[in-house]
Scaffold this motif. Structure first.
Motif, mmCIF file in Angstrom:
data_model
loop_
_atom_site.group_PDB
_atom_site.id
_atom_site.type_symbol
_atom_site.label_atom_id
_atom_site.label_comp_id
_atom_site.label_asym_id
_atom_site.label_seq_id
_atom_site.Cartn_x
_atom_site.Cartn_y
_atom_site.Cartn_z
ATOM 1 N N LEU A 1 0.849 -1.183 0.000
ATOM 2 C CA LEU A 1 0.000 0.000 0.000
ATOM 3 C C LEU A 1 0.888 1.237 0.000
ATOM 4 O O LEU A 1 1.702 1.430 0.903
ATOM 5 C CB LEU A 1 -0.905 0.016 1.238
ATOM 6 C CG LEU A 1 -1.604 -1.301 1.608
ATOM 7 C CD1 LEU A 1 -2.366 -1.135 2.906
ATOM 8 C CD2 LEU A 1 -2.533 -1.758 0.500
ATOM 9 N N GLU A 2 0.735 2.091 -1.009
ATOM 10 C CA GLU A 2 1.499 3.329 -1.086
ATOM 11 C C GLU A 2 0.532 4.501 -1.095
ATOM 12 O O GLU A 2 -0.367 4.560 -1.934
ATOM 13 C CB GLU A 2 2.362 3.347 -2.348
ATOM 14 C CG GLU A 2 3.366 2.208 -2.432
ATOM 15 C CD GLU A 2 4.141 2.199 -3.727
ATOM 16 O OE1 GLU A 2 4.840 3.197 -4.005
ATOM 17 O OE2 GLU A 2 4.029 1.212 -4.463
ATOM 18 N N THR B 1 5.291 3.650 2.389
ATOM 19 C CA THR B 1 4.930 2.369 1.785
ATOM 20 C C THR B 1 4.711 1.349 2.894
ATOM 21 O O THR B 1 5.551 1.184 3.770
ATOM 22 C CB THR B 1 6.038 1.874 0.842
ATOM 23 O OG1 THR B 1 6.195 2.813 -0.233
ATOM 24 C CG2 THR B 1 5.696 0.515 0.273
ATOM 25 N N ILE B 2 3.568 0.685 2.835
ATOM 26 C CA ILE B 2 3.246 -0.380 3.793
ATOM 27 C C ILE B 2 3.333 -1.702 3.054
ATOM 28 O O ILE B 2 2.680 -1.893 2.029
ATOM 29 C CB ILE B 2 1.840 -0.182 4.388
ATOM 30 C CG1 ILE B 2 1.747 1.164 5.118
ATOM 31 C CG2 ILE B 2 1.488 -1.328 5.325
ATOM 32 C CD1 ILE B 2 0.352 1.493 5.607
ATOM 33 N N GLU C 1 -11.713 2.178 1.872
ATOM 34 C CA GLU C 1 -11.416 2.457 3.282
ATOM 35 C C GLU C 1 -10.451 1.447 3.912
ATOM 36 O O GLU C 1 -9.551 1.840 4.662
ATOM 37 C CB GLU C 1 -12.715 2.527 4.088
ATOM 38 C CG GLU C 1 -13.554 3.751 3.758
ATOM 39 C CD GLU C 1 -14.844 3.807 4.557
ATOM 40 O OE1 GLU C 1 -15.063 2.896 5.393
ATOM 41 O OE2 GLU C 1 -15.626 4.749 4.346
ATOM 42 N N PRO C 2 -10.581 0.143 3.661
ATOM 43 C CA PRO C 2 -9.627 -0.800 4.282
ATOM 44 C C PRO C 2 -8.177 -0.536 3.895
ATOM 45 O O PRO C 2 -7.267 -0.885 4.649
ATOM 46 C CB PRO C 2 -10.095 -2.163 3.761
ATOM 47 C CG PRO C 2 -11.528 -1.971 3.413
ATOM 48 C CD PRO C 2 -11.626 -0.578 2.907
ATOM 49 N N TYR C 3 -7.964 0.087 2.740
ATOM 50 C CA TYR C 3 -6.602 0.304 2.240
ATOM 51 C C TYR C 3 -6.061 1.693 2.596
ATOM 52 O O TYR C 3 -4.941 2.029 2.225
ATOM 53 C CB TYR C 3 -6.581 0.107 0.722
ATOM 54 C CG TYR C 3 -7.260 -1.159 0.287
ATOM 55 C CD1 TYR C 3 -6.628 -2.388 0.421
ATOM 56 C CD2 TYR C 3 -8.561 -1.142 -0.220
ATOM 57 C CE1 TYR C 3 -7.268 -3.567 0.059
ATOM 58 C CE2 TYR C 3 -9.203 -2.305 -0.590
ATOM 59 C CZ TYR C 3 -8.557 -3.513 -0.447
ATOM 60 O OH TYR C 3 -9.196 -4.678 -0.808
ATOM 61 N N MET D 1 -3.060 7.054 -4.188
ATOM 62 C CA MET D 1 -2.814 5.721 -3.643
ATOM 63 C C MET D 1 -2.385 4.781 -4.759
ATOM 64 O O MET D 1 -2.765 4.945 -5.915
ATOM 65 C CB MET D 1 -4.087 5.162 -2.973
ATOM 66 C CG MET D 1 -4.550 5.897 -1.741
ATOM 67 S SD MET D 1 -6.132 5.214 -1.153
ATOM 68 C CE MET D 1 -5.668 3.515 -0.788
ATOM 69 N N LYS D 2 -1.596 3.802 -4.341
ATOM 70 C CA LYS D 2 -1.143 2.770 -5.264
ATOM 71 C C LYS D 2 -1.214 1.443 -4.523
ATOM 72 O O LYS D 2 -0.504 1.228 -3.542
ATOM 73 C CB LYS D 2 0.287 3.069 -5.722
ATOM 74 C CG LYS D 2 0.807 2.188 -6.828
ATOM 75 C CD LYS D 2 2.187 2.663 -7.265
ATOM 76 C CE LYS D 2 2.761 1.806 -8.372
ATOM 77 N NZ LYS D 2 4.117 2.267 -8.758
#
Length: 335
Positions: free
Chosen positions: A70-71, A76-77, A189-191, A146-147
């Motif tokens: 997740l970016e 970055t996660i 929302e979850p991301y 978001m990416k």
């Protein structure tokens, strides 16, 4: 002769009325047939539009994902179902996933947010298709907000999330596709959670059934917690618990251990400098199959008046309130 003419005329009128009725019926049937044909022609178009609207964004399914990145433009996660730890050390991890970035150490991921992200894949659907080969910058997709990258053993798919499209929608595009469309913002929302909202915040949680001892040092205080497991003793049915060589009832110890295992960090830290720790917690865990012991050390280094920096493997990512740690010690001593 006159009577014959009247009968003839009457018969002619009746014939005309019958023919008119038949024509009316035929016209109605023709209109109904045309209407039915029109409906049958329109239905596939409506169904095609509906299918287009609910077309899934990704071809990847939840159970196929083996790597999730997740970016959000700043950090970055990185989430992976792999860790550098032994099975005994991570037995309490319910999700089976670990956060590898943005932290220096690897930590367990919370179960519920992880499930929401994985099964949220099915909710990512195109709401409207705008077109192909459009100007990405026009929709905020040149530098997306978001990416999201979902990786499987066979490949990966990356979704770019751009500007607001109005009515609760966001512009989106797959990196490997030309198609630009919109998707509902609420399914994202979850991301949108931050790393600290995803990570398990326990300082260190070790399952009782693999813990052999825990030694806590804080200033002049030294506490030794020991668990005698009934591994080979035939006459011992349940584990025995000791604090500083004093036997403790099982129920009392298990309630107390909830406070020890539940010791949780309060905030993140990026500038902690290692020096002599004010407190240490050394866990000794036992691998019954391999007959090996393993030590895990948690070092609490003073960060400021209120907080410890929690060092694991010589690296610190989180802060622990000093008063929270001291309250836990008091409960152990009272037991």
């Amino acid at each position: 002769m006159r009577r014959i003419n009247i009968k003839t005329i009457s018969l002619f009128i009746i014939i005309i009325l019958v023919i008119s009725s038949l024509l009316v019926i035929a016209t109605k049937r023709q209109d109904q047939s045309m209407e039915q044909i029109s409906q049958e022609t329109e239905e596939p178009t409506e169904q095609t539009q509906e299918k287009q609207q609910v077309q899934p964004v990704l071809s990847i399914k939840a159970d196929q994902v083996r790597h999730l990145t997740l970016e959000n433009g700043e950090k970055t996660i990185e989430l992976v179902p792999d860790s550098p730890y032994s099975e005994e050390e991570v037995r309490t991890n319910l999700s089976g996933w670990y956060i590898h970035q943005p932290y220096q150490n690897v930590y367990s991921v919370k179960y519920n947010p992880l499930v929401d992200m994985l099964y949220g894949i099915a909710e990512l659907k195109w709401n409207k298709i705008i077109g192909e080969k459009e100007n990405l910058d026009k929709y905020g997709l040149e530098q997306p907000d978001m990416k999201l990258t979902f990786q499987t053993e066979e490949g990966e798919e990356t979704l770019l999330i751009g500007d607001q499209a109005g009515e609760g929608k966001r512009y989106a595009k797959l990196t490997d596709g030309e198609q630009i469309g919109t998707i509902a913002e609420d399914v994202l929302e979850p991301y949108q959670l931050q790393a600290f909202e995803l990570v398990e915040k326990f300082v260190k949680i070790i399952a009782i059934d693999v813990l052999e001892q825990l030694q806590i040092n804080y200033g002049d205080q030294e506490i030794l917690i020991e668990i005698d497991h009934p591994i080979e003793q035939e006459d011992q049915e349940s584990p025995l618990f000791f604090i500083d060589d004093q036997a403790v009832e099982e129920d009392t110890f298990r309630n107390l251990y909830k406070d020890i295992a539940g010791l949780s960090v309060d905030d993140t830290v990026e500038d902690a400098t290692y020096h002599s720790p004010e407190a240490t917690m050394v866990y000794t865990i036992f691998n019954q199959e391999q007959k090996e012991k393993q030590e895990i050390k948690v070092e609490l280094v003073s960060y400021d008046k209120q907080n410890f920096a929690v060092f694991l493997n010589g690296k610190a990512d989180f802060l622990l309130k000093k008063d929270v740690f001291e309250q836990m010690l008091k409960k152990i001593l009272q037991a």
